[in-house]
Scaffold this active site. Sequence first.
Site, PDB file in Angstrom:
ATOM      1  N   GLU A  91      -9.516   5.886  23.126  1.00  0.00           N
ATOM      2  CA  GLU A  91      -9.249   4.732  22.271  1.00  0.00           C
ATOM      3  C   GLU A  91      -8.744   5.161  20.904  1.00  0.00           C
ATOM      4  O   GLU A  91      -9.162   6.178  20.370  1.00  0.00           O
ATOM      5  CB  GLU A  91     -10.542   3.947  22.055  1.00  0.00           C
ATOM      6  N   CYS A 332     -14.873   2.273  18.150  1.00  0.00           N
ATOM      7  CA  CYS A 332     -14.446   3.085  19.281  1.00  0.00           C
ATOM      8  C   CYS A 332     -15.522   3.277  20.332  1.00  0.00           C
ATOM      9  O   CYS A 332     -16.695   3.283  20.038  1.00  0.00           O
ATOM     10  CB  CYS A 332     -13.951   4.428  18.780  1.00  0.00           C
TER      11      CYS A 332
END
Length: 342
Positions: A91, A332
């Site tokens: 990510e 994240c």
Amino acid sequence: MKTDVLSMTPAELREFAHTLGQPEYRGTQIFEWLYRGAASFAEMTSLPAAFREKLEENAFIPTAAVKRKLVSSVDGTVKYLFELYDGETVESVFMRYKHGNTVCISTQVGCRMGCAFCASTKAGLVRSLAPSEMLLQIMSAERDLGEKVSNVVMMGMGEPLDNYDNSVKFLRLANEKAGLNIGLRHISLSTCGLVEKIDMLAKEDLPITLSLSLHAGDDETRKKIMPVANRYPISEVIAACKRYVDTTGRRISFEYALIEGVNDSEKDAEKVGRLLSGMLCHLNLIPVNPIKEKNFKRSGKNAIKVFTDTVEKYKINVTVRRKLGADINASCGQLRAAEKSN
Ligand code: SAH
């Protein structure tokens, strides 16, 4: 094993060209093509055709394909899930700030640090990222949005100092004039506090900002939420931070996730104040982002105010982090975890 050319410095590429029987300047040309976005050697038309074929046999250009993309309707923050060559995903988050576009990058697939409040570490470490895979998160976002990135924070999935060599190589590559040309002063590296690695980093002569994830004012509390605290007592972490400041002259940024009833009392704030008092630093308070696996709650407004006022008494520069991308789970680890459980 083919060579990952995007993880190489211009000097290494010149050497590589040389070992493939070419003049060194061909290496410089490869570097320039890579940062112009060449996705294949075939596109590098200023290189002789035979050399391009040789490169095809000996080397590869890694990619990060956009697998998912979420755009915040609140503030335009963009969250990416990138797919790497082996199908693993990481990510990254693109944020627009007044001081410039910032990308938060991952440094590992998963993480083995085990922090209780963090979504990235739930399934442990899968693998570390190559320098190219860190660069690609920036390059892919720039290409996708048609915007230049000026700031980078290494605060996504993974522990950068647990992937030390690749993280340092990434820093040098990101700073290359003919490459992304991102100022080292515009890059932050966040660590949970691996003491020996902090000392190594201090000697790299990289004027980045070091962020230290503190999250507690005493060892007992820190051990409850950060297993790394069993390896390094806070006193050693703070001592390493002071050495870092002495060696680099750079201010340290301490990160502190406020978790209701865990680390957010006035007493906790007093301890943090005493720890950081007199140090060249900044304290960043982050109301914790609750994750699915744990029922940690963010501290209330009043607790945040008391905490802030208390540490300020110690003349510590403190801010509460503004939250971007709240509607897209921008923190994240959460998107990848959600994708996996589908
Ligand atoms: N491993 C590094 C960098 C990745 S985490 C580190 O520990 O610093 C980046 C920052 O986000 C760290 O300060 C981390 O503690 C924090 N963080 C992780 N999960 C969080 C959550 N659920 N809420 C708030 N902050 C979180």
